[in-house]
Write an enzyme that holds these catalytic residues in place. Structure first.
Site, PDB file in Angstrom:
ATOM      1  N   GLY A 115       7.267  -7.816  -1.038  1.00 57.00           N
ATOM      2  CA  GLY A 115       6.268  -6.955  -0.421  1.00 57.00           C
ATOM      3  C   GLY A 115       5.131  -7.767   0.176  1.00 57.00           C
ATOM      4  O   GLY A 115       5.144  -9.002   0.146  1.00 57.00           O
ATOM      5  N   ASP A 174      12.939  -8.457  -6.507  1.00 51.18           N
ATOM      6  CA  ASP A 174      12.684  -7.349  -5.590  1.00 51.18           C
ATOM      7  C   ASP A 174      13.970  -6.544  -5.489  1.00 51.18           C
ATOM      8  O   ASP A 174      15.060  -7.080  -5.752  1.00 51.18           O
ATOM      9  CB  ASP A 174      12.282  -7.877  -4.199  1.00 51.18           C
ATOM     10  CG  ASP A 174      11.527  -6.834  -3.385  1.00 51.18           C
ATOM     11  OD1 ASP A 174      10.305  -6.982  -3.225  1.00 51.18           O
ATOM     12  OD2 ASP A 174      12.148  -5.848  -2.925  1.00 51.18           O
ATOM     13  N   TYR A 225       0.120   8.911  -3.974  1.00 46.88           N
ATOM     14  CA  TYR A 225      -0.087   7.483  -4.277  1.00 46.88           C
ATOM     15  C   TYR A 225      -1.362   7.317  -5.108  1.00 46.88           C
ATOM     16  O   TYR A 225      -1.363   6.632  -6.148  1.00 46.88           O
ATOM     17  CB  TYR A 225      -0.181   6.729  -2.954  1.00 46.88           C
ATOM     18  CG  TYR A 225      -0.597   5.286  -3.030  1.00 46.88           C
ATOM     19  CD1 TYR A 225       0.199   4.333  -3.661  1.00 46.88           C
ATOM     20  CD2 TYR A 225      -1.780   4.855  -2.413  1.00 46.88           C
ATOM     21  CE1 TYR A 225      -0.183   2.995  -3.687  1.00 46.88           C
ATOM     22  CE2 TYR A 225      -2.160   3.526  -2.426  1.00 46.88           C
ATOM     23  CZ  TYR A 225      -1.356   2.597  -3.071  1.00 46.88           C
ATOM     24  OH  TYR A 225      -1.731   1.281  -3.097  1.00 46.88           O
TER      25      TYR A 225
HETATM   26  C1  AKB Z   1      -2.518   1.958   1.663  1.00 44.25           C
HETATM   27  O1  AKB Z   1      -3.036   2.057   2.794  1.00 44.25           O
HETATM   28  O2  AKB Z   1      -1.825   2.847   1.152  1.00 44.25           O
HETATM   29  C2  AKB Z   1      -2.799   0.719   0.847  1.00 44.25           C
HETATM   30  C3  AKB Z   1      -3.939   0.899  -0.083  1.00 44.25           C
HETATM   31  C4  AKB Z   1      -5.305   1.006   0.437  1.00 44.25           C
HETATM   32  O3  AKB Z   1      -3.734   0.951  -1.263  1.00 44.25           O
HETATM   33  N1  AKB Z   1      -3.035  -0.386   1.727  1.00 44.25           N
END
Ligand code: AKB
Length: 317
Positions: free
Chosen positions: A13, A36, A141
């Protein structure tokens, strides 16, 4: 040279690619195991293909190489996560819990689990976002990062596992492309400029976001991991700042090298993600605890990005 044996999960990554040579330099070539889910690009590294959703597979590698430290860098990022939220949640959480469980079981000495500015949401102060504030992320996320921060604290308190973490801003690097993030535009824009192309940005020109140059991100990671445990007061994740800029500002910075370079703006679904994030970060706790200080501002980073990418595209041509 240090005596640990280090496992990187997600070595292909964006961060893993740049971290691997630094860890090889610190610990010795034979003491860094890159893994990975995708095959290695560098045939010379010690590499194992690893699906980190498979806890037994992680355990096998930990036993085989007598691993003492783990850097868990595999994750689905913000924008990609929104295209399939349950898949992103399952992948981010399953890999995290596997790493923590294997680390506890095999008495791993230190674990690094990255967090992100995506942990912050609507109700955190937008400017100089403090270390401790409400975490109400807008993306899956971000939710997975907040959960990971809390799981890290749990494993630390309950099992004494030495888990350390940074809330990375958008990371800018020339070594490899990020994938699936909202801050990715700030890497792609340099590639376009160096190739003599105009750039279409998926964020509006005045979208201010926290960013960090890879050299600073790596130094912060290694400084945190090397700090004595008694200096680590934050077991969720440390705020980390490098710089903040907008697409218009990075365009202007690039134009000091390529005056004809142009950016057009076509905001898409990633604008709402960016708007939910901080605009600048207060990293005073990291500065206090383990002496963090960034070295790169926007002009210095632009110089490095353009110099390195020019070399890379020159070699390819
Ligand atoms: C994203 O844009 O998802 C990442 C982060 C800020 O964690 N680069």
């Amino acid at each position: 040279m240090k005596q640990d044996t280090v496992l990187i999960i997600g070595a292909n990554g964006q961060i893993g690619t740049a971290l691997l040579p630094q860890l090889q330099h610190l610990y010795g070539y034979d003491r860094v195991i890159a893994t990975d889910i995708r095959p290695s690009l560098q045939s010379t590294d010690i590499f194992e293909t690893l699906d980190a959703t498979d806890a037994a597979a992680i355990a096998t590698i930990v036993k085989k190489y007598r691993i003492t430290q783990i850097y868990h860098l595999a994750a689905v990022l913000s924008a990609k996560g929104e295209t399939d939220p349950l898949w992103a949640w399952n992948l981010n959480m399953q890999t995290l819990l596997n790493v923590l469980e294997v680390a506890r079981t095999y008495q791993i000495q230190k674990v690094f689990v990255p967090s992100s500015i995506a942990a912050f949401g609507e109700h955190a102060p937008k400017y100089e976002t403090p270390q401790s504030t409400l975490l109400d992320p807008a993306t899956v996320y971000g939710i997975s990062k907040v959960a990971a921060e809390n799981w890290s604290v749990y494993y630390h308190k309950r099992y004494g596992l030495d888990v350390r973490s940074l809330r990375y801003p958008g990371v800018i690097s020339y070594q490899s492309m990020p994938g699936g993030g909202t801050t990715d535009y700030a890497v792609a824009i340099y590639h376009a400029a160096v190739q003599g192309l105009d750039f279409e940005c998926f964020l509006a020109e005045d979208t201010l976001l926290p960013m960090i140059y890879m050299n600073d991100a790596l130094r912060a990671t290694l400084e945190l991991m090397e700090a004595p445990a008694h200096q680590i007061s934050v077991r969720t994740s440390y705020n980390l700042a490098g710089m903040s800029f907008t697409p218009a500002q990075v365009t202007a910075s690039i134009q000091t090298y390529f005056p004809d370079f142009k950016t057009t703006y076509q905001p898409d679904f990633r604008q709402a993600i960016a708007d939910s994030w901080p605009k600048s970060i207060d990293d005073s706790v990291a500065r206090h605890d383990w002496g963090w200080k960034p070295a790169f501002d926007l002009p210095k980073m632009t110089h490095e990005m353009i110099t390195h990418l020019t070399e890379i595209y020159h070699q390819v041509a």
